[in-house]
Design an enzyme around this catalytic site. Structure first.
Site, mmCIF file in Angstrom:
data_model
loop_
_atom_site.group_PDB
_atom_site.id
_atom_site.type_symbol
_atom_site.label_atom_id
_atom_site.label_comp_id
_atom_site.label_asym_id
_atom_site.label_seq_id
_atom_site.Cartn_x
_atom_site.Cartn_y
_atom_site.Cartn_z
ATOM 1 N N ASP A 165 0.824 -1.212 0.000
ATOM 2 C CA ASP A 165 0.000 0.000 0.000
ATOM 3 C C ASP A 165 0.860 1.264 0.000
ATOM 4 O O ASP A 165 0.603 2.209 -0.750
ATOM 5 C CB ASP A 165 -0.935 0.002 1.208
ATOM 6 C CG ASP A 165 -2.030 -1.049 1.108
ATOM 7 O OD1 ASP A 165 -2.252 -1.567 0.001
ATOM 8 O OD2 ASP A 165 -2.650 -1.352 2.146
ATOM 9 N N ASP A 182 8.448 12.713 5.187
ATOM 10 C CA ASP A 182 8.199 12.413 6.603
ATOM 11 C C ASP A 182 7.457 11.085 6.747
ATOM 12 O O ASP A 182 6.479 10.986 7.491
ATOM 13 C CB ASP A 182 7.418 13.540 7.271
ATOM 14 C CG ASP A 182 7.524 13.499 8.802
ATOM 15 O OD1 ASP A 182 8.477 12.854 9.306
ATOM 16 O OD2 ASP A 182 6.676 14.090 9.485
#
Length: 445
Positions: A165, A182
């Site tokens: 995913d 991040d």
């Protein structure tokens, strides 16, 4: 009460409640007061809880009168930075909308509080548990044994699911020219209705070759080149024009996350060690060699090699998201463990320890049980279908499909621990995609 006026168009969340977002930033600002409600484009959204709070923003779970749920990310007013953080995340999200593995932005609005302070807000898809929460659970739960050997870390099913995913999200993001910058466990969240992991929090994202953020990535998931760049920025040294970070920093972060999920250990101290600096590949090998094999060895080796390909010190040697998706690791099918089905919500529930063989084969009693179960389960939400297989896979288990995950989560909360006819009921979620295809498991994996 919080009032607001809109400054942009919005996408209305799906009638079934969307999924669930939460973009909780890390930080420690004590903001004891929270809004009671938001008025978004003429509709009142009540604040149910604060999901996260950081230095620059707070995230709230909100619901409307139509029982729709969503998340509001409210950016704090900042006299020095202005609205840069809000405008940055808004622009990135608006530019990359439409991918199933990336959180959906429903709209933006300005909140005007009763004291006259205006704050910018994002109305977002509401997501469920984060990979960070999954890591905490697996590291704190009592050791699970399989046979006479201990098993630690997450199952290969959930590791593979998360890896695929996130890689699909990164493949899309990188093709659009963006670096997330991040990637960390807190920024990868499970969507119950879409049954996948999604990326959130694009506050540090930038266009590759046009980096406008000096400090990127979170400690413990920071690539070596980002570590160097952050150090230079902190020292006030201007980096060379060609030394900006690339999409490879995201691949490094994902490699660390997958290694933590597989090992069941937080690796921040390990990554900061001299041994890691000298030869991180050897440490990866040691982690895999020390963990008990509870699944096909070839699949484990494929995962190990995939992780190592993400953790090359030189970014140009690191595997890309597109190439990683072609890894043979993704060609091996895995079944979810019982722990996975308890932790990852879906619109389908599986009830165990309810029915014995005698009840299955007595037609009258079987029909009575079907009616009783349907009546009971409809107390908690709208039931789409209910199945009790008589033969083969799933025999004697009760599968209940709800319209959405909000209903199934409420039902799971109220049904677990109940007894029916003196039997203690075990309730897990079940992947709707498997249920729809008729893939039913006989036992608790």
């Amino acid at each position: 009460m919080a009032q607001c006026g809109s400054d942009s168009t919005t996408k209305t969340p799906a009638p079934d409640g969307g999924q669930a977002c939460m973009a909780a930033s890390e930080g420690g600002v004590d903001q004891s007061m929270k809004p009671v409600l938001f008025e978004v484009f003429g509709e009142i959204w009540n604040v149910e809880s604060r999901l996260g709070q950081g230095v620059s923003a707070s995230v709230y779970r909100v619901s409307s009168g139509t029982a729709t749920t969503a998340a509001v990310k409210e950016f704090q007013a900042d006299a020095q930075a202005g609205d840069y953080g809000f405008q940055k995340e808004r622009s990135v999200l608006e530019d990359i909308q439409g991918h199933k593995k990336i959180v959906t932005l429903y709209g933006v609005f300005t909140n005007r509080s009763y004291v006259g302070v205006s704050t910018h807000c994002l109305l977002l898809e509401l997501l469920d548990t984060s990979v960070s929460e999954l890591l905490v659970r697996v590291s704190t739960q009592t050791t699970i044994t399989e046979g006479d050997r201990p098993r630690q870390g997450h199952s290969m099913w959930i590791v593979q699911h998360c890896a695929r995913d996130v890689l699909e999200a990164l493949s899309f993001l990188h093709r659009e020219g963006y670096v997330h910058a991040d990637i960390k466990p807190r920024n990868v969240l499970w969507s119950a209705d879409d049954e996948c992991f999604k990326l959130i929090d694009f506050g540090l994202s930038f266009k590759e070759g046009n980096q406008d953020v000096k400090y990127i990535q979170t400690d413990g998931y920071r690539a070596p080149e980002a570590e160097l760049q952050n150090s230079l920025a902190q020292a006030g040294v201007e980096a060379d024009g060609d030394s900006g970070c690339t999409a490879a920093v995201d691949m490094w972060s994902l490699g660390i996350i997958l290694l933590e999920m597989y090992s069941g250990m937080k690796l921040k101290a390990t990554i900061q060690s001299e041994e890691w600096e000298n030869n991180n590949a050897a440490i990866v090998d040691d982690i895999f060699a020390s963990k008990t094999m509870v699944c096909p060895a070839i699949a484990v080796y494929h995962l190990r090699d995939l992780i190592k390909s993400m953790l090359h010190k030189k970014p140009e040697h690191r595997i890309t998201a597109d190439a990683a998706l072609l890894s043979p690791f993704f060609s091996v099918p895995f079944a979810p463990h019982i722990e996975d089905l308890v932790q990852l919500p879906s619109p389908v529930l599986r009830l165990l320890n309810l029915i014995d063989d005698n009840q299955l084969y007595d037609e009258e009693e079987y029909d009575d049980i079907l009616e009783d179960m349907k009546e009971e389960c409809q107390k908690y939400g709208s039931v789409v279908s209910l199945l009790i297989p008589k033969e083969n896979a799933g025999k004697g288990q009760v599968f209940v499909e709800y319209t959405n995950s909000n209903d199934s989560k409420e039902a799971q909360k109220l049904l677990k621990g109940r007894t029916f006819d003196g039997k203690f009921v075990v309730v897990t979620f079940y992947p709707r995609s498997l249920y729809k295809r008729g893939y039913l498991y006989q036992s608790m994996h």
